[in-house]
Design an enzyme around this catalytic site. Structure first.
Site, PDB file in Angstrom:
ATOM      1  N   CYS A  10      -5.699 -33.709  -9.436  1.00  0.00           N
ATOM      2  CA  CYS A  10      -5.902 -33.376  -8.025  1.00  0.00           C
ATOM      3  C   CYS A  10      -4.996 -34.250  -7.165  1.00  0.00           C
ATOM      4  O   CYS A  10      -5.022 -35.485  -7.288  1.00  0.00           O
ATOM      5  CB  CYS A  10      -7.366 -33.591  -7.637  1.00  0.00           C
ATOM      6  SG  CYS A  10      -7.680 -33.368  -5.871  1.00  0.00           S
TER       7      CYS A  10
ATOM      8  N   TYR B  27       0.846  -1.207   0.000  1.00  0.00           N
ATOM      9  CA  TYR B  27       0.000   0.000   0.000  1.00  0.00           C
ATOM     10  C   TYR B  27       0.876   1.250   0.000  1.00  0.00           C
ATOM     11  O   TYR B  27       0.647   2.190  -0.776  1.00  0.00           O
ATOM     12  CB  TYR B  27      -0.911  -0.050   1.226  1.00  0.00           C
ATOM     13  CG  TYR B  27      -1.731   1.197   1.486  1.00  0.00           C
ATOM     14  CD1 TYR B  27      -2.321   1.911   0.457  1.00  0.00           C
ATOM     15  CD2 TYR B  27      -1.940   1.646   2.793  1.00  0.00           C
ATOM     16  CE1 TYR B  27      -3.088   3.046   0.714  1.00  0.00           C
ATOM     17  CE2 TYR B  27      -2.709   2.772   3.052  1.00  0.00           C
ATOM     18  CZ  TYR B  27      -3.269   3.473   2.015  1.00  0.00           C
ATOM     19  OH  TYR B  27      -4.022   4.583   2.263  1.00  0.00           O
ATOM     20  N   ASP B  28       1.911   1.273   0.843  1.00  0.00           N
ATOM     21  CA  ASP B  28       2.824   2.417   0.885  1.00  0.00           C
ATOM     22  C   ASP B  28       3.515   2.624  -0.460  1.00  0.00           C
ATOM     23  O   ASP B  28       3.704   3.765  -0.908  1.00  0.00           O
ATOM     24  CB  ASP B  28       3.872   2.215   1.980  1.00  0.00           C
ATOM     25  CG  ASP B  28       3.291   2.360   3.378  1.00  0.00           C
ATOM     26  OD1 ASP B  28       2.186   2.920   3.504  1.00  0.00           O
ATOM     27  OD2 ASP B  28       3.933   1.900   4.338  1.00  0.00           O
TER      28      ASP B  28
ATOM     29  N   LYS C 216       9.149   4.040   7.895  1.00  0.00           N
ATOM     30  CA  LYS C 216       8.369   2.806   7.901  1.00  0.00           C
ATOM     31  C   LYS C 216       9.238   1.564   7.716  1.00  0.00           C
ATOM     32  O   LYS C 216      10.189   1.556   6.945  1.00  0.00           O
ATOM     33  CB  LYS C 216       7.321   2.835   6.779  1.00  0.00           C
ATOM     34  CG  LYS C 216       6.215   3.863   6.983  1.00  0.00           C
ATOM     35  CD  LYS C 216       5.287   3.516   8.114  1.00  0.00           C
ATOM     36  CE  LYS C 216       4.487   2.259   7.855  1.00  0.00           C
ATOM     37  NZ  LYS C 216       3.504   2.362   6.778  1.00  0.00           N
TER      38      LYS C 216
ATOM     39  N   LYS D  36       6.278   3.818  16.076  1.00  0.00           N
ATOM     40  CA  LYS D  36       5.024   4.064  15.356  1.00  0.00           C
ATOM     41  C   LYS D  36       4.098   2.894  15.666  1.00  0.00           C
ATOM     42  O   LYS D  36       4.154   1.850  15.034  1.00  0.00           O
ATOM     43  CB  LYS D  36       5.252   4.193  13.850  1.00  0.00           C
ATOM     44  CG  LYS D  36       3.985   4.579  13.086  1.00  0.00           C
ATOM     45  CD  LYS D  36       4.253   4.773  11.611  1.00  0.00           C
ATOM     46  CE  LYS D  36       2.991   5.241  10.889  1.00  0.00           C
ATOM     47  NZ  LYS D  36       1.870   4.305  11.025  1.00  0.00           N
TER      48      LYS D  36
ATOM     49  N   SER E 220      -2.180  13.142   9.313  1.00  0.00           N
ATOM     50  CA  SER E 220      -1.362  11.956   9.088  1.00  0.00           C
ATOM     51  C   SER E 220       0.110  12.342   9.185  1.00  0.00           C
ATOM     52  O   SER E 220       0.448  13.514   9.384  1.00  0.00           O
ATOM     53  CB  SER E 220      -1.658  11.368   7.706  1.00  0.00           C
ATOM     54  OG  SER E 220      -3.001  10.979   7.600  1.00  0.00           O
TER      55      SER E 220
ATOM     56  N   ARG F 154      -9.499   9.245  15.221  1.00  0.00           N
ATOM     57  CA  ARG F 154      -9.000  10.240  14.274  1.00  0.00           C
ATOM     58  C   ARG F 154     -10.067  10.585  13.243  1.00  0.00           C
ATOM     59  O   ARG F 154     -10.249  11.741  12.877  1.00  0.00           O
ATOM     60  CB  ARG F 154      -7.742   9.717  13.571  1.00  0.00           C
ATOM     61  CG  ARG F 154      -7.219  10.651  12.489  1.00  0.00           C
ATOM     62  CD  ARG F 154      -6.031  10.038  11.758  1.00  0.00           C
ATOM     63  NE  ARG F 154      -5.557  10.928  10.729  1.00  0.00           N
ATOM     64  CZ  ARG F 154      -6.027  10.975   9.489  1.00  0.00           C
ATOM     65  NH1 ARG F 154      -6.996  10.163   9.133  1.00  0.00           N
ATOM     66  NH2 ARG F 154      -5.537  11.822   8.602  1.00  0.00           N
TER      67      ARG F 154
ATOM     68  N   CYS G 175      -7.448 -36.800  -5.022  1.00  0.00           N
ATOM     69  CA  CYS G 175      -8.257 -37.859  -5.622  1.00  0.00           C
ATOM     70  C   CYS G 175      -7.746 -38.321  -6.981  1.00  0.00           C
ATOM     71  O   CYS G 175      -8.232 -39.321  -7.516  1.00  0.00           O
ATOM     72  CB  CYS G 175      -9.706 -37.405  -5.756  1.00  0.00           C
ATOM     73  SG  CYS G 175      -9.958 -36.076  -6.964  1.00  0.00           S
TER      74      CYS G 175
END
Length: 675
Positions: free
Chosen positions: A413, A52-53, A322, A134, A108, A156, A416
């Site tokens: 598989c 995400y960062d 971070k 943090k 932020s 927040r 099976c």
């Protein structure tokens, strides 16, 4: 041409990682908006925090003034908005969830990821620097009146206004409800900090039910049940104070401590020790009793803070360095393919044990076919493994390819031997057994799942397998048709044990509607969603007749859940009808639904169904019988011995030597035969 939002949302983690710097601008915005909502509002991120960062930084590099960068964070509260005077006039329990304005915005933090950017930031001001962890928790503002009474605690939220959570914060032991009289000078105090759960608390009581402490904390602070927050033993770390004037952060921290708040996490360092402070926190991270995802730096001088000022998004006088996840390099020993009750065949990397974030990692899911094929694993490979967020083991990349042959996708598989097929889902491309109804492994998992959810105790993997092999237990409805003679024919099952099993079955011929739904094994339908749907559509007939668009109208039910439920009910129609000939489904009454709605905004999290526990050693907090009773009270099963089907072995205090149970469990883990 840019892809649609639906196509972007369907990308797997591996696909997002591979395209971070190649997304069109509109695609990048869609991804970040999705990740932001999942993390802040839903507390259920599908993308790892470091990824995400990286997406945010990619957008910042491409378009530094993009408006999305200024709006990241929680959404504005949806509850009624209260002025300060209105909020203070109401008892805390009556304003939980209401929107209250912050005295000054809760901004932020800007972020950095290397020493060079950290030092470039620090070059903009004079004086020493406050360094603190943090915390990976829930930001909170505490406002005290002139008499030192805690009047408002709020999240927040959007930054300008947050949700009132005062009634729950008053149950946190290290948040004083009354400030010491010697510091009351007519000023109103505001303390800001993080609400979090200590790892020792989480691991002792909640790790087998919840994915991580932050998600649990987010739910606890908004729960309406009296005493709920107190039972979860949350903590609070204060990192800022407003009210009287202070010359620097040393004065602030001294006053925070004098008022009764925790301050031992903070330290002051000269400019030439900033990088060393980060390294110290990174090295001590496995020893800490709380989760952190980075280190916060703040200019100590208040005059320098005022000179630097703030943007609409972050203060210029503070920054977060971070972490990118605790990682290490180890040997790949094998790739196994695990078959679930739904027929999904998942690749699992078996690894030479490596310690990450305080835990020894011996296996890591490879998630799906896309990720497996992208890695290009071969026998003898050396791989980099990251424990993202300190929690989820993930194979990041191949450091050195092995000299042996490449691992390939099974053509049959592994359970099976039947055909397999590839299917595209939102989370990526997956491999499935093409005929799960006739796949022994999938059907055994389905039978075990039904027994665990309905709490028909005694039907562990061995008993279920015997019934399946004997041909008398082929479908969940067959539990209710078993006879004493059939059970006695099972190897090493006497008359008394067989009768006990029949008694268990007889006691479960009435099933509450949410339990019945969960027992069907529909993908994504856990305890919370089953309860939520049952409260809004309180009869099985209504639920079976519902369309996806009807289910989506229920607050909290997402499109993927609605579609999975409708499809699952259709494919299991014959099984449902078969079960209804044997069991009675207890549908909730209007009174039960009303009481549950009044107790909480959403259905409570479900108990620990489907998990088995075994204890060894001396337990310090309570006796073993009490611990076993707690497990059973929350829907778990107390195991009898260490085997491959055991989910959790709880190791108590000892005399320095490992018990035989612990040694056996470690041996199973080493072989890849246990969790």
């Amino acid at each position: 041409m840019a892809r649609s939002a639906r196509e972007i949302h369907a990308l797997s983690v591996a696909e997002v990682e591979a395209q971070v710097n190649r997304f069109a601008l509109d695609e990048l915005v869609v991804l970040i908006e999705r990740a932001n909502q999942e993390y802040w509002d839903e507390h259920d991120p599908s993308l790892p925090d470091p990824l995400y960062d990286r997406l945010v930084e990619a957008l910042r590099a491409r378009e530094p003034e993009h408006p999305l960068l200024e709006s990241l964070g929680e959404s504005a509260p949806s509850g009624p908005k209260l002025a300060l005077e209105q909020a203070w006039a109401l008892p805390p329990g009556e304003r939980l969830g209401a929107a209250v304005a912050h005295r000054r915005p809760m901004l932020s933090l800007d972020k950095c990821y290397d020493d060079a950017d950290l030092l470039a930031w620090a070059a903009k001001f004079e004086g020493e620097v406050l360094v603190m962890p943090k915390m990976d928790g829930i930001a909170c503002s505490l406002r005290y009146d002139t008499e030192g009474r805690l009047r408002i605690a709020a999240t927040r939220g959007s930054g300008s206004e947050g949700e009132d959570i005062t009634v729950n914060v008053l149950e946190i032991e290290d948040v004083p409800a009354q400030l010491p009289a010697e510091f009351l000078d007519g000023s109103e105090y505001e303390l800001r900090g993080e609400i979090y759960m200590r790892l020792s608390v989480f691991n002792a009581d909640f790790a087998d039910t919840y994915s991580n402490p932050r998600n649990l904390t987010a739910g606890v602070v908004k729960n309406k049940e009296p005493g709920y927050a107190k039972r979860h033993r949350l903590s609070f770390f204060a990192y800022d104070i407003d009210g009287p004037s202070f010359a620097d952060e040393r004065e602030k921290q001294a006053r925070i401590g004098a008022l009764g708040f925790v301050t031992e996490f903070c330290r002051f360092v000269p400019r030439d020790e900033l990088a060393a402070a980060y390294q110290d926190f990174a090295e001590r991270r496995p020893e800490l009793d709380y989760e952190i995802d980075g280190v916060v730096y703040r200019a100590s001088s208040v005059a320098e803070q005022q000179r630097l000022g703030e943007t609409s998004h972050h203060p210029r006088w503070s920054i977060a360095y971070k972490f990118q996840g605790d990682s290490g390099v180890t040997d790949l020993l094998d790739v196994l393919w695990s078959v679930s009750r739904t027929g999904t065949i998942t690749p699992v990397a078996m690894l030479k044990g490596i310690e990450l974030s305080g835990a020894v990692i011996g296996r890591a899911s490879l998630h799906n076919l896309g990720r497996f094929e992208q890695l290009g694993l071969s026998e003898g490979s050396t791989v980099e493994v990251t424990r993202r967020g300190g929690v989820i083991p993930n194979v990041e990349r191949v450091v050195e390819a092995g000299e042996g042959p490449a691992y390939t996708v099974p053509t049959h598989c592994p359970a099976c031997g039947g055909p397999v097929e590839r299917r595209k889902k939102r989370e990526g491309e997956f491999l499935f057994c093409a005929d799960p109804d006739n796949c022994t492994e999938a059907r055994l998992r389905e039978l075990e799942h039904f027994a665990k959810v309905t709490k028909i105790e005694g039907f562990g993997p061995k008993i279920v397998a015997r019934g399946f092999e004997a041909g008398v237990l082929q479908s969940p409805a067959d539990y209710y048709r078993l006879t004493l003679e059939q059970l006695q024919s099972f190897d090493r099952l006497g008359r008394k044990s067989a009768q006990n099993l029949l008694d268990e079955i007889a006691a479960k011929r009435q099933l509450p509607l949410p339990v019945f739904l969960r027992a069907l094994g529909i993908p994504h339908l856990g305890a919370q969603y089953a309860q939520l749907v049952s409260d809004h559509l309180p009869s099985l007939a209504q639920i079976r007749a519902a369309k996806p668009e009807t289910l989506i109208e229920i607050k909290g039910v997402q499109e993927a859940i609605a579609q999975a439920l409708v499809e699952g009910l259709e494919t299991r129609a014959e099984l449902i009808d078969d079960l209804l000939s044997e069991v009675e489904v207890l549908e909730p009454s209007p009174e039960e639904i009303a009481a549950r709605m009044a107790a909480a905004e959403a259905p409570p999290e479900g108990p620990l169904e489907g998990r088995s526990y075994l204890f060894t050693g001396t337990l310090e907090a309570f006796g073993r019988k009490e611990a076993q009773a707690l497990v059973e009270e929350h829907g778990g099963v107390v195991g009898k011995s260490v085997n491959a089907s055991l989910d959790v072995l709880v190791v108590g205090a000892g005399r320095g030597q490992k018990s035989s149970k612990q040694k056996k469990a470690e041996a199973l883990i080493e072989k890849g035969e246990a969790l």
